[in-house]
Each structure stands twice: as structure tokens, then as C-alpha cells.
Design an enzyme around this catalytic site. Structure first.
Site, PDB file in Angstrom:
ATOM      1  CG  ASP A  81      -1.827   1.167   1.291  1.00 17.93           C
ATOM      2  OD1 ASP A  81      -2.248   1.637   0.212  1.00 17.93           O
ATOM      3  OD2 ASP A  81      -2.153   1.634   2.395  1.00 17.93           O
ATOM      4  CG  ASP A  85      -1.071   2.962   6.505  1.00 20.04           C
ATOM      5  OD1 ASP A  85      -1.227   3.769   5.588  1.00 20.04           O
ATOM      6  OD2 ASP A  85      -1.248   3.238   7.713  1.00 20.04           O
ATOM      7  CD  GLU A 104      -4.729   1.516  -3.183  1.00 21.61           C
ATOM      8  OE1 GLU A 104      -5.019   0.718  -2.274  1.00 21.61           O
ATOM      9  OE2 GLU A 104      -4.926   2.727  -3.108  1.00 21.61           O
TER      10      GLU A 104
END
Lengths: 185, 185
Positions: B7, B141, B68
Site C-alpha cells: 500500500d 496501511d 495499489e
């Protein structure tokens, strides 16, 4: 001082190297444009540009790296790739133990032409003048990379930490001298 | 298959590692959040995160990296750092010889919860369920990084090149089998 200037980009990334033994005697050492194909996927494109940046640092052993500061507000379509390449430049410089300094487009224009609103032709013209070249370097990415390197040389390589710089002790002394001079004026 | 999910972020970068010998037997291997101080300059912050990514790859030797996908349109204030870190992830994976695949936030939500509009709590809840954990991993996260890794495992690690993937031969066979199955339905 040898400076590598980088005009970051994913499709075309300008890499310009100059020598600046003194601010008014600038010499072109090398200029090139690293490219990646829009048909390739993002990881391979970024890797190609990252390898070209590393190769330029290894070949020319600059004392500092200067890179254009990328703003998220502008050119939404291409800003992500440009920003990613500027990140790769910063990490490559740091891993090579080099100071890396960011300059905004208007700082670069102002440093080489005297006007922060100069157009591309004016910047390229002055890059040629300042490096003693017969004609402006092409393509625009090459001229821009050299303009960024020249900006670093003309500014003496000294910047405050708040500007994204990482000053060496000598740069720090220069910054302090400059501030002192400004206070006297 | 071992997957490193990332992430991306400059202040906090989630790094989640899972094992997926089969899609329904997912195991948590490690999860951490790399951080950099907002007081440091951009090159040092990016270097700290880049080093943490390299360390995770070296320590866990994943078979693939999932990250991502960052869009320039959103969160202008932080998008540049996030995009730069995603670029560092892609180059780090490629330099380690690993396939790297990008997933949009809604693809991740849909893969782990069944809904592309699920909220953070729902994603964290399902991450815990799918990994057999007593409670959702924290901070957000960490949960998001694991959700990205899980997405890759549940999708069989196969994606088309147009999605930013670089399929191995096995992944390519999976993609083809998946397409054939869709044609039959």
C-alpha cells in the site's frame, strides 16, 4: 563542480551533464534523452528510465544531481509518470551518495534567461549561449535537462533544506554567505 | 505462491506478505509499515521507503509483488509522494526479477469483500477472516497491504499486460483458462 541535470519524464527523460569549475565557465560534457515505449507496461518503462539514470551517474560521476520539481496540479495525464521518474532520480542520487536539489520550472527559466516566464525557445537559446554551443541542443528535453544543470551551477549548488535540498557543509556555507550578503543589501 | 502486497505511501507504506499455496488457504507471513518523517527532505524520505521495500523483497523472497494503482486525479496533496513510492515498488520488483501487478482500490475491495464500495473496516474484517486472524491487522496501511496481496492470490496472479502486469508463462496460462471459462458461461 560537475552537475547532472534531469528533466524527468516517462516517455522522454532528458539527462544533461555540465562542468562548472566557475559559474561563468560552463562546459557541456554530455546530453542524452532516455526513452521508454508507450506500448510497454509501467514497471518496464520505469525500469528502463531508472537504468538510464544510474548509467549516467556511473559514467559521469557528477558532484550533484539537479531535477525539475513536479507539481501534482499540472498535466494530470502525464504527471504521474513524470513524478515517478523524479522519485527514481532522487533515490538514485541518494544511493550514489550525491546531493540532489529540486528546481521549479520558473526557477530554471529565471536562472538561465532572467525571466521566470521565458518560453522554451528562449531557454534553449540561452543554454546554447551559456555553454558556448553553435546552436540550441535538441530535442527540448535535452535543452531542458541542461538548463536544470546550469541552474544548479549558477546558484552555486547551495539551497536550503526546505527547498528539497540536502546541503553539503560547503553548500551550507554558501547559503549562509548568500543570506549574509542579502542582509547587507 | 508468496505475494508481497504494497500500500504505497511516503509517510506510511504498508508491506504485507502472505503465502497462498491454494486460493483458499492463505497464511500471514509478515506485515509492517515503513515510515518516513515529514520533517525530512523528499530524497531522504523516498530513500527510506525504497530501502524498506528492497529489504522486504530480500527477506521474504516473494514470487510476485502487488501494488495499489495510484490515480493522479485524487488527493492532490499526497498523490505525488504516493505515486513516487508506487514507482519505486515497480522498479524494485523488476530489479529483483519479479512480476509486479497493479490493482485499483475498487478491485481490491471487490476481491476481498465482494463489493467495490466496501469501507475500510469491512476490508480489514475480511482480511482477518481470510488469513484466520483473531482481529483485523492494524494500522489501516497494514490491513490494506495485506488486502492487496490477498487480491493477487485470489485472482490467481494472472493479469493481462494492459493492466500493468507482466505475466509469467504460468500466469498467462491462467489468464487464458479464465478467458476460456468466461466464454463458456
Amino acid at each position: 563542480m560537475r552537475v547532472l541535470g534531469v528533466d524527468p519524464g516517462l516517455t522522454r527523460c532528458g539527462l544533461g551533464v555540465i562542468d562548472a569549475p566557475a559559474a561563468r565557465t560552463l562546459t557541456l560534457i554530455d546530453v542524452s534523452v532516455a526513452t521508454s515505449s508507450a506500448d510497454a507496461d509501467a514497471p518496464d518503462r520505469l525500469l528502463a528510465i531508472a537504468d538510464a539514470i544510474d548509467a549516467a551517474i556511473l559514467k559521469h560521476r557528477p558532484d550533484a544531481v539537479a531535477v525539475e520539481r513536479v507539481f501534482a496540479q499540472h498535466n494530470v495525464r502525464t504527471v504521474m509518470g513524470t513524478g515517478q521518474v523524479s522519485g527514481l532520480v532522487m533515490v538514485a542520487a541518494r544511493r550514489a551518495g550525491l546531493p540532489v536539489v529540486l528546481y521549479t520550472p520558473s526557477e530554471v527559466k529565471a536562472a538561465v534567461t532572467g525571466s521566470g516566464r521565458a518560453d522554451k525557445a528562449q531557454v534553449a537559446y540561452m543554454v546554447a549561449k551559456l555553454l558556448g554551443l553553435d546552436e540550441p541542443p535538441k530535442p527540448a528535453d535535452a535543452a531542458d535537462a541542461l538548463a536544470i544543470a546550469i541552474t544548479h551551477a549558477l546558484k552555486g549548488g547551495g539551497r536550503t533544506a526546505a527547498s528539497g535540498a540536502s546541503a553539503t557543509p560547503a553548500q551550507q556555507r554558501w547559503v549562509e554567505a548568500e543570506r549574509a550578503a542579502r542582509r547587507r543589501n
